[in-house]
Design a protein around this motif. Structure first.
Motif, short mmCIF file in Angstrom:
data_model
loop_
_atom_site.label_atom_id
_atom_site.label_comp_id
_atom_site.label_asym_id
_atom_site.label_seq_id
_atom_site.Cartn_x
_atom_site.Cartn_y
_atom_site.Cartn_z
N VAL A 1 30.43 -49.40 14.26
CA VAL A 1 30.48 -49.18 12.81
C VAL A 1 31.56 -50.00 12.10
O VAL A 1 31.35 -50.53 11.02
N CYS A 2 32.74 -50.08 12.69
CA CYS A 2 33.86 -50.83 12.08
C CYS A 2 34.23 -51.92 13.08
O CYS A 2 35.25 -51.85 13.74
N SER A 3 33.40 -52.94 13.13
CA SER A 3 33.53 -53.89 14.25
C SER A 3 34.62 -54.93 14.04
O SER A 3 35.03 -55.59 14.98
N GLY A 4 35.08 -55.10 12.79
CA GLY A 4 36.07 -56.15 12.53
C GLY A 4 35.58 -57.47 13.08
O GLY A 4 34.39 -57.82 12.95
N SER A 5 36.45 -58.18 13.77
CA SER A 5 36.04 -59.49 14.31
C SER A 5 35.40 -59.34 15.70
O SER A 5 35.26 -60.30 16.42
N GLY A 6 35.05 -58.13 16.05
CA GLY A 6 34.16 -57.94 17.21
C GLY A 6 34.81 -57.70 18.55
O GLY A 6 34.11 -57.76 19.57
N GLY A 7 36.12 -57.40 18.58
CA GLY A 7 36.79 -57.17 19.87
C GLY A 7 35.99 -56.23 20.77
O GLY A 7 35.67 -56.56 21.91
N LYS A 8 35.63 -55.07 20.23
CA LYS A 8 34.93 -54.08 21.07
C LYS A 8 33.44 -54.38 21.17
O LYS A 8 32.82 -54.13 22.21
N ALA A 9 32.85 -54.95 20.12
CA ALA A 9 31.41 -55.30 20.17
C ALA A 9 31.17 -56.29 21.32
O ALA A 9 30.20 -56.17 22.07
N THR B 1 28.96 -53.75 12.30
CA THR B 1 29.14 -53.76 10.84
C THR B 1 30.62 -53.61 10.48
O THR B 1 31.40 -53.05 11.23
N ASP B 2 30.93 -54.14 9.32
CA ASP B 2 32.30 -54.03 8.80
C ASP B 2 32.25 -54.28 7.31
O ASP B 2 31.31 -54.91 6.80
N ILE B 3 33.28 -53.82 6.63
CA ILE B 3 33.37 -54.03 5.18
C ILE B 3 33.80 -55.48 4.87
O ILE B 3 33.56 -55.99 3.79
N ARG B 4 34.43 -56.14 5.86
CA ARG B 4 34.99 -57.47 5.62
C ARG B 4 34.07 -58.57 6.15
O ARG B 4 33.89 -58.71 7.36
N HIS B 5 33.55 -59.33 5.19
CA HIS B 5 32.65 -60.43 5.53
C HIS B 5 33.35 -61.45 6.44
O HIS B 5 32.79 -61.95 7.42
N VAL C 1 32.86 -45.53 16.34
CA VAL C 1 33.60 -45.61 15.07
C VAL C 1 35.05 -45.93 15.43
O VAL C 1 35.83 -45.05 15.80
N ASP C 2 35.38 -47.22 15.39
CA ASP C 2 36.75 -47.66 15.66
C ASP C 2 37.40 -47.75 14.27
O ASP C 2 37.45 -48.80 13.66
N ALA C 3 37.85 -46.60 13.80
CA ALA C 3 38.11 -46.41 12.37
C ALA C 3 39.34 -47.17 11.84
O ALA C 3 40.32 -47.35 12.57
C1 LIG Z 1 40.49 -50.83 13.77
S1 LIG Z 1 39.72 -52.05 12.88
C2 LIG Z 1 38.37 -52.51 13.88
C3 LIG Z 1 38.71 -53.36 15.06
C4 LIG Z 1 37.51 -53.81 15.86
N1 LIG Z 1 36.62 -52.73 16.20
C5 LIG Z 1 37.91 -54.53 17.13
O1 LIG Z 1 37.81 -53.99 18.21
O2 LIG Z 1 38.33 -55.68 17.00
C6 LIG Z 1 38.93 -51.15 11.60
C7 LIG Z 1 37.95 -51.94 10.76
O3 LIG Z 1 37.41 -51.07 9.76
C8 LIG Z 1 37.06 -51.87 8.65
N2 LIG Z 1 36.91 -50.99 7.48
C9 LIG Z 1 37.85 -50.60 6.60
N3 LIG Z 1 37.32 -49.81 5.66
C10 LIG Z 1 36.01 -49.69 5.94
C11 LIG Z 1 34.94 -49.02 5.32
N4 LIG Z 1 35.12 -48.29 4.22
N5 LIG Z 1 33.73 -49.15 5.87
C12 LIG Z 1 33.54 -49.89 6.99
N6 LIG Z 1 34.52 -50.56 7.63
C13 LIG Z 1 35.74 -50.46 7.10
C14 LIG Z 1 38.18 -52.86 8.54
O4 LIG Z 1 37.77 -54.02 7.87
C15 LIG Z 1 38.53 -53.13 10.02
O5 LIG Z 1 37.93 -54.31 10.48
#
Ligand SMILES: C[S@@+](CC[C@H](N)C(=O)[O-])C[C@H]1O[C@@H](n2cnc3c(N)ncnc32)[C@H](O)[C@@H]1O
Length: 404
Positions: free
Chosen positions: A223-231, A247-251, A291-293
């Motif tokens: 759900v919050c993949s960021g740059s994909g570390g865990k994906a 998916t992530d909020i940051r393009h 959900v890696d929140a």
């Molecule tokens: C802990 S980081 C994720 C790290 C990533 N999973 C990894 O392993 O590299 C949390 C992510 O949540 C995203 N995020 C923040 N607010 C969000 C929202 N409202 N909906 C979805 N993603 C969100 C951030 O952009 C950030 O990339």
């Protein structure tokens, strides 16, 4: 000093120091790798020990920076000796910092007591959180290793590359794909890195992937993949089969994820922007959700010591609300009997067990799933904290849930 003033003004505005320092080095290419290492070590040392060093006056800034560098266990070299001389310290003064790795907090506290009024452990504890235990706070005063996740645990070429560069490393005793690198390394010089045969991934983060335990052919939503570390880790655990919706909020983060996927030739990850509101389209029947929140990142204080001093109770509570809302959005999507893994890199209960407790109350169809600790084999029926010194990485929390 000029570098520090620039970085410190960014710190005072509560902006992350590491990002600013990287931008500073990009703008100032005259600094060679040795200078960069020295500047970074000085700056990060200062913020790691800021609870003590902030007590020194502006006129004592040079002393504060030197103490931070030495308390952090960095080597005494010509530059440091020269700096010390300017402050009136002869070479023998530095001897007290020798065998720094074995210096415990109490000894360090005694060393600085001649300059600093309050060099107690308590002054290293941010005041908006309850007292951390001594073992944890001692660990927070040290840097974790750089962790690599090897795609193939039998990989011989990367260790050979490190041997050739004279860089020490050690394999993790239990996690066969995890390798700790003990000195700075330029991974762009490694063929294995260029070909996606390894990823930089913190040890605790690797443990989260193992707790997800995705099976080949499954469908997962990161759900919050960021740059994909865990994906990327999930993709590896599934041998490139099945599907991962990242998916992530940051393009921009998703663009980086796509770059890393390409390097490793993973074809089973679909990056997609999601703002945490309306559910993304095209989600298939899922086997698991991670959900890696987004969180306060209080578990990353060892790597980013500056953010420890800019956090507040209000910010933590805002994160807790966001975390709960993300869980609330995804809750209806999970089919019964499947797995929802919740993780944060926070060490604060407000963002962890308290979020889970609130979620379980509002969604009684969910319950906690027992988890096996990948390092100890212990089974826990509650959330699990991955903390230094047990795990030499970021502090993280993880809980696994299922829908009845
Ligand atoms: C802990 S980081 C994720 C790290 C990533 N999973 C990894 O392993 O590299 C949390 C992510 O949540 C995203 N995020 C923040 N607010 C969000 C929202 N409202 N909906 C979805 N993603 C969100 C951030 O952009 C950030 O990339």
């Amino acid at each position: 000093m000029q570098v520090f003033q620039e970085i410190h003004s960014c710190f005072l505005q509560q902006r992350p120091v590491d990002q600013h320092l990287s931008r500073f080095f990009r703008r100032n290419s005259q600094f060679g790798s040795r200078d960069r290492r020295w500047i970074s070590a000085t700056i990060f040392g200062y913020y790691r020990w800021y609870g003590w060093l902030k007590q020194l006056s502006e006129q004592q800034l040079k002393l504060a920076l030197l103490l931070g560098y030495l308390l952090d266990g960095n080597e005494v070299n010509e530059l440091t000796l020269h700096w010390g001389k300017q402050l009136g310290f002869e070479a023998d003064w530095f001897l007290r910092f020798e065998s720094h790795s074995s210096l415990d907090l109490e000894k360090k506290s005694k060393i600085v007591a001649e300059f600093i009024q309050d060099s107690t452990v308590d002054s290293l504890n941010p005041n908006f959180i309850p007292k951390l235990d001594l073992q944890l706070i001692t660990s927070l005063q040290t840097r974790p290793h750089l962790w690599i996740r090897l795609l193939d645990a039998q990989n011989q070429s990367f260790p050979k590359f490190l041997d050739k560069k004279g860089i020490n490393y050690s394999a993790h005793p239990t996690l066969k794909n995890a390798l700790a690198v003990h000195a700075p390394v330029n991974l762009h010089e490694s063929m294995d890195f260029k070909k996606g045969k390894l990823e930089v991934q913190d040890l605790s983060s690797q443990i989260i992937g193992l707790i997800c335990k995705p099976q080949p052919g499954e469908n997962w939503w990161d759900v919050c993949s960021g740059s994909g570390g865990k994906a990327l880790h999930l993709a590896a655990l599934m041998n490139g089969t099945g599907k991962i919706y990242a998916t992530d909020i940051r393009h921009q983060a998703l663009k980086e994820c796509a770059k890393r996927m390409k390097r490793a030739a993973w074809k089973n990850i679909t990056p997609q922007v999601w703002d945490g509101q309306k559910l993304p389209e095209a989600l298939p029947a899922l086997d698991g959700i991670l959900v890696d929140a987004p969180c306060s990142c209080s578990g990353t204080w060892r790597r980013s010591p500056d953010i420890r001093w800019s956090l507040s109770k209000e910010k933590v509570l805002e994160f807790a609300e966001l975390q709960f809302n993300i869980l609330k959005q995804v809750a209806p999507v999970l089919p019964a009997g499947k797995t929802l893994v919740y993780a944060t890199c926070s060490i604060l209960p407000e963002e962890n067990e308290q979020v889970i407790a609130r979620f379980l109350k509002e969604f009684p169809e969910y319950c906690l799933l027992p988890m096996t600790h990948p390092l100890t084999g212990d089974i826990t029926t509650e959330g699990l904290y991955l903390l230094p010194p047990e795990v030499d990485g970021n502090g993280m929390f993880v809980a696994a849930l299922t829908k009845r």
